[in-house]
Design a protein around this motif. Structure first.
Motif, PDB file in Angstrom:
ATOM      1  N   PHE A  86      -3.699   6.857   3.481  1.00 56.13           N
ATOM      2  CA  PHE A  86      -2.444   7.613   4.632  1.00 56.13           C
ATOM      3  C   PHE A  86      -2.749   9.081   4.551  1.00 56.13           C
ATOM      4  O   PHE A  86      -3.176   9.732   3.394  1.00 56.13           O
ATOM      5  N   TRP A 144       0.775  -1.249   0.068  1.00 55.87           N
ATOM      6  CA  TRP A 144      -0.160   0.043   0.015  1.00 55.87           C
ATOM      7  C   TRP A 144       0.784   1.390  -0.151  1.00 55.87           C
ATOM      8  O   TRP A 144       0.184   2.389  -0.428  1.00 55.87           O
ATOM      9  N   PHE A 193      -9.880   0.323   4.936  1.00 54.36           N
ATOM     10  CA  PHE A 193      -8.723   1.298   4.612  1.00 54.36           C
ATOM     11  C   PHE A 193      -8.962   2.634   3.823  1.00 54.36           C
ATOM     12  O   PHE A 193      -9.655   2.287   2.796  1.00 54.36           O
ATOM     13  N   PHE A 204       0.188  -2.264  10.925  1.00 54.57           N
ATOM     14  CA  PHE A 204      -0.400  -1.078  11.457  1.00 54.57           C
ATOM     15  C   PHE A 204      -0.559  -1.290  13.114  1.00 54.57           C
ATOM     16  O   PHE A 204      -1.184  -2.584  13.472  1.00 54.57           O
ATOM     17  N   PRO A 264      -1.618   5.768   8.885  1.00 52.89           N
ATOM     18  CA  PRO A 264      -2.792   4.933   7.983  1.00 52.89           C
ATOM     19  C   PRO A 264      -4.166   5.357   8.823  1.00 52.89           C
ATOM     20  O   PRO A 264      -4.352   5.538   9.916  1.00 52.89           O
TER      21      PRO A 264
END
Length: 431
Positions: A347, A286, A344, A297, A329
């Motif tokens: 960022f 990512w 998700f 994370f 994130p």
């Protein structure tokens, strides 16, 4: 011997330890002084306090003291000492170590690297948590850490004068990564039984002096297996539920972010009232930078976004990127399904978001989201934690570095860390 009906102990002892022994429960060294506090199962009240430099073989200095707390002045700065408390009959039941020196702020508690007092759990104080109760009393907790060690003890301290002076309250065993929060006129502590252990929770009706026996909410294993971990982070009440960020982790799996939640009006000590989201699976690619790789994370900050939805901003550990580019994130919580994994969102540029824990809260007075964490200043050091800074944002997507709270940039990067901050708002102040 009776079974335990409460979580708290003063202090925690093993089966063959003497419950009547003198036990030093708090050390707070300064530049040239030491505050020391102890417990005594016999409650004699009169003692000899003795101290000397470590490794010197010099004679013990001695003073007679009354009560269970004392202050030693006139010590040499930046020197290692040993200190002990003796009964008037000459019995010496506890010896501890400390080092004098200058530190920012007020020392709540201290543990010397060679002090084995808590070796059954660990060798360093970690995972600080701070809370202010409705009465104005402050409580601070910390666990005792050792990588791949037992990691199962937490210590609790209190202040009645807004943090000027502190006093020992109790030990909580087992407890690791403890997180305090106040809800419906009751104080709660939620954490893990050990690293990768069970999620456990207990409550107190007397401001932390005594605690219910811990309830096990979700089952893990132990420090060598798979289970739960968390960090003392903000507990968020939103849309009728109470939410807590955590992770499912282990030695052979990446850390997988989760959110625990329960209805606000439910009995929080009843396991059936809690839900855990399905662990979030990340994509190692990512970051989008050639040669980069996301490891995990971790240590999420739950918050209500300006759009009104519940999100989680986390620390990212990764390889192959410039540490000065700092990014964090952001995941979105499914508010309609407490079991669904988070989503998700991407960022955001955030200097404290890389490889270091930061804490973020919304300040209702200023209207800003405030974060405190480590500011990277040297791209050669992945885990530089020598600069502690304050950051702010109106929208959680654009962050400004406001100031350096503690500037240790010139100190030894791998020897000095102002790390794992915990903070609260106190009207117009930050503690």
């Amino acid at each position: 011997m009776r079974g335990k009906t409460q979580w708290n102990e003063r202090p925690h002892i093993y089966l063959f330890d003497d419950p009547l022994a003198v036990s030093i429960c708090r050390l707070a060294p300064g530049e040239t002084d030491l505050t020391i506090e102890w417990l005594d199962g016999k409650n004699e009240g009169t003692y000899f306090l003795e101290w000397r430099g470590m490794y010197t073989g010099e004679e013990w200095s001695r003073q007679e003291v009354q009560g269970y707390e004392a202050h030693i002045c006139g010590l040499t700065p930046w020197r290692d000492y040993e200190v002990r408390v003796a009964r008037t009959n000459g019995e010496v039941k506890d010896t501890r170590y400390f080092r004098t020196g200058v530190v920012p702020g007020t020392v709540i508690n201290y543990l010397h690297p060679q002090d084995e007092r808590y070796a059954f759990s660990g060798r360093a104080l970690c995972s600080p948590c701070l809370i202010k109760l409705p009465s104005g009393k402050l409580l601070a907790s910390m666990d005792v850490y050792l990588g791949r060690g037992p990691q199962n003890l937490s210590l609790l301290f209190k202040s009645n004068d807004r943090g000027v002076t502190w006093h020992y309250v109790c030990d909580l065993f087992p407890l690791f990564w403890g997180n305090m929060f106040y809800h419906n006129d009751r104080l709660y502590m939620i954490g893990c039984s050990t690293e990768f252990g069970d999620i456990i929770i207990g409550s107190s009706d007397d401001e932390g002096e005594t605690w219910t026996a811990p309830t096990h909410l979700f089952t893990g294993s132990c420090t060598v297996g798979d289970g739960w971990e968390q960090s003392p982070m903000p507990v968020i009440k939103h849309n009728g539920r109470i939410h807590i960020a955590t992770e499912y982790a282990g030695r052979n799996i990446n850390r997988l972010p989760c959110v625990l939640s329960a209805p606000e009006d439910a009995d929080l000590l009843e396991p059936k009232n809690w839900n855990a989201t399905k662990p979030f699976q990340l994509d190692p690619s990512w970051l989008g930078t050639p040669g980069s790789r996301i490891e995990c994370f971790i240590e999420g900050n739950l918050f209500v976004s300006p759009k009104g939805d519940l999100r989680c901003m986390l620390r990212v550990d990764a390889d192959g990127i410039n540490t000065l580019e700092g990014k964090a994130p952001v995941l979105k919580v499914d508010e309609n399904d407490p079991d669904a994994p988070m989503e998700f969102l991407g960022f955001v540029p955030m200097s404290a978001g890389f490889s270091n824990k930061f804490m973020m809260r919304f300040d209702e007075i200023s209207g800003y989201y405030i974060a405190i964490g480590n500011l990277p200043t040297n791209s050669n050091y992945r885990q530089q934690r020598s600069v502690l800074a304050l950051f702010c944002s109106r929208d959680t997507e654009n962050w400004e570095t406001v100031c350096r709270i503690i500037d240790g940039e010139r100190e030894q990067v791998f020897e000095v860390g102002y790390q794992y901050p915990s903070f609260i708002f106190d009207e117009e102040d930050i503690l």
